[in-house]
Enzyme design. Structure first.
Site, PDB file in Angstrom:
ATOM      1  N   GLU A 135     -35.690  43.243 -41.369  1.00 40.84           N
ATOM      2  CA  GLU A 135     -35.658  44.347 -42.327  1.00 40.84           C
ATOM      3  C   GLU A 135     -34.724  43.960 -43.462  1.00 40.84           C
ATOM      4  O   GLU A 135     -33.661  43.374 -43.235  1.00 40.84           O
ATOM      5  CB  GLU A 135     -35.171  45.631 -41.652  1.00 40.84           C
ATOM      6  CG  GLU A 135     -34.980  46.806 -42.612  1.00 40.84           C
ATOM      7  CD  GLU A 135     -34.494  48.061 -41.894  1.00 40.84           C
ATOM      8  OE1 GLU A 135     -34.799  48.209 -40.687  1.00 40.84           O
ATOM      9  OE2 GLU A 135     -33.797  48.868 -42.526  1.00 40.84           O
ATOM     10  N   GLU A 140     -30.132  51.631 -50.820  1.00 39.06           N
ATOM     11  CA  GLU A 140     -29.833  52.508 -49.682  1.00 39.06           C
ATOM     12  C   GLU A 140     -28.416  53.050 -49.820  1.00 39.06           C
ATOM     13  O   GLU A 140     -27.487  52.348 -50.192  1.00 39.06           O
ATOM     14  CB  GLU A 140     -29.977  51.758 -48.358  1.00 39.06           C
ATOM     15  CG  GLU A 140     -29.852  52.663 -47.147  1.00 39.06           C
ATOM     16  CD  GLU A 140     -30.128  51.938 -45.847  1.00 39.06           C
ATOM     17  OE1 GLU A 140     -30.648  52.584 -44.916  1.00 39.06           O
ATOM     18  OE2 GLU A 140     -29.807  50.739 -45.748  1.00 39.06           O
TER      19      GLU A 140
END
Length: 321
Positions: A135, A140
């Site tokens: 990932e 974020e």
């Protein structure tokens, strides 16, 4: 804001992208307002990160105006009218139908979800069989964070200078230390461009603010990362065999609420903690707070170096915190 629903844009898939000759990278797929909802699909399952959110199907998102077109860009929003929603606040999570192994992903974004207690927006890529196919978290942050955190997650045996990427719920990451990369700071400058160069030897993340010097080769459709200077984050070294840990990634945009990160961090923020006893209480009782919790995406372009492999599949789970 001029808003157009997406009903007419959920038909048969188009042939995406046009060939462009360049020494390093050539266009593989291009997603924008003309075809985004053919190339991306809606994730309507419960949130694997345990957020107080109810991800909408395409039909639900269209009916509630949570996805469509606005200001000549792709709009992905959050329900900001329903008080005390059952099962979580309505939101949108989408992933590309295609998956990619190595290449160059360039996302031109005009607006990110604004800084707000309870939110956890992200732009990321991920492989099936998480975390073993890896990932990459590009944009974020949670609650009132002011800058993006770049993080990788893998199975055992992958370590970079940023840490052990297999660390449960943590991964290996680094802060951008740049307030223009996230939320309000990003939106104040009209957005910008994030680029991820993924090769067999490195994963590099670049950011170019709209009010700065966006490389001309990006605008020309002939990107050449070797001329861009130092990336904001670079993951490389002998501690991780990238081809073994990162493969067949789909591209994801989402906005969740509370959950394993934003929920746990809520009480640690004195501003957020003063607003409600818990993250879920605040999110449930203050719908108007999330009016600016939306993405505006101008385009996402994927370039390949040589012949990148593409796969079909649907993203199923994400467990990171």
């Amino acid at each position: 804001m001029l808003f157009t629903n997406l009903v007419s844009r959920l038909g048969s898939a188009l042939t995406l992208g046009a060939a462009a000759t360049h020494a390093a990278y050539t266009i593989q797929d291009s997603y924008d307002q003309t075809n985004f909802f053919q190339g991306f699909e809606f994730f309507g399952l419960p949130d694997p990160t345990n957020g107080f959110v109810r991800y909408q199907t395409a039909i639900e998102a269209n009916a509630k105006s949570l996805a469509g077109l606005a200001n000549d860009a792709v709009y992905l929003g959050v329900d900001y009218t329903t008080r005390n929603p059952v099962g979580g606040r309505g939101s949108v999570r989408v992933n590309s139908k295609k998956s990619y192994t190595t290449g160059l992903i360039i996302a031109d974004i005009a607006h990110q979800p604004a800084s707000q207690c309870g939110t956890w927006p992200a732009f990321w890529t991920v492989g099936q069989n998480w975390p073993f196919n890896g990932e990459v978290d590009i944009i974020e942050g949670v609650n009132l964070d002011t800058n993006s955190t770049y993080t990788l997650h893998t199975g055992p045996g992958c370590t970079f200078s940023q840490g052990d990427c297999s660390a449960p719920g943590i991964g290996c990451g680094t802060s951008s230390h740049d307030t223009q990369t996230f939320a309000d700071g990003f939106n104040e400058i009209g957005g910008g461009i994030f680029a991820v160069e993924w090769t067999s030897s490195a994963i590099n993340i670049f950011f170019f603010p709209r009010n700065g010097n966006i490389p001309q080769d990006i605008a020309a459709g002939q990107p050449n990362p070797s001329t861009w200077g130092k990336p904001q984050a670079s993951f490389s070294g002998k501690g991780c065999d990238i081809p073994s840990h990162f493969k067949e990634h789909q591209i994801v945009f989402d906005t969740t609420m509370c959950g394993d990160w934003a929920g746990k961090a809520f009480s640690n923020d004195p501003v957020c903690a003063s607003k409600a006893p818990s993250c879920q209480d605040f999110v449930a009782q203050n719908p108007e707070a999330f009016k600016e919790s939306y993405w505006l995406i101008n385009s996402v372009k994927v370039y390949s170096e040589g012949s990148a492999t593409k796969y079909n599949g649907a993203i199923q789970r994400r467990f990171t915190a």
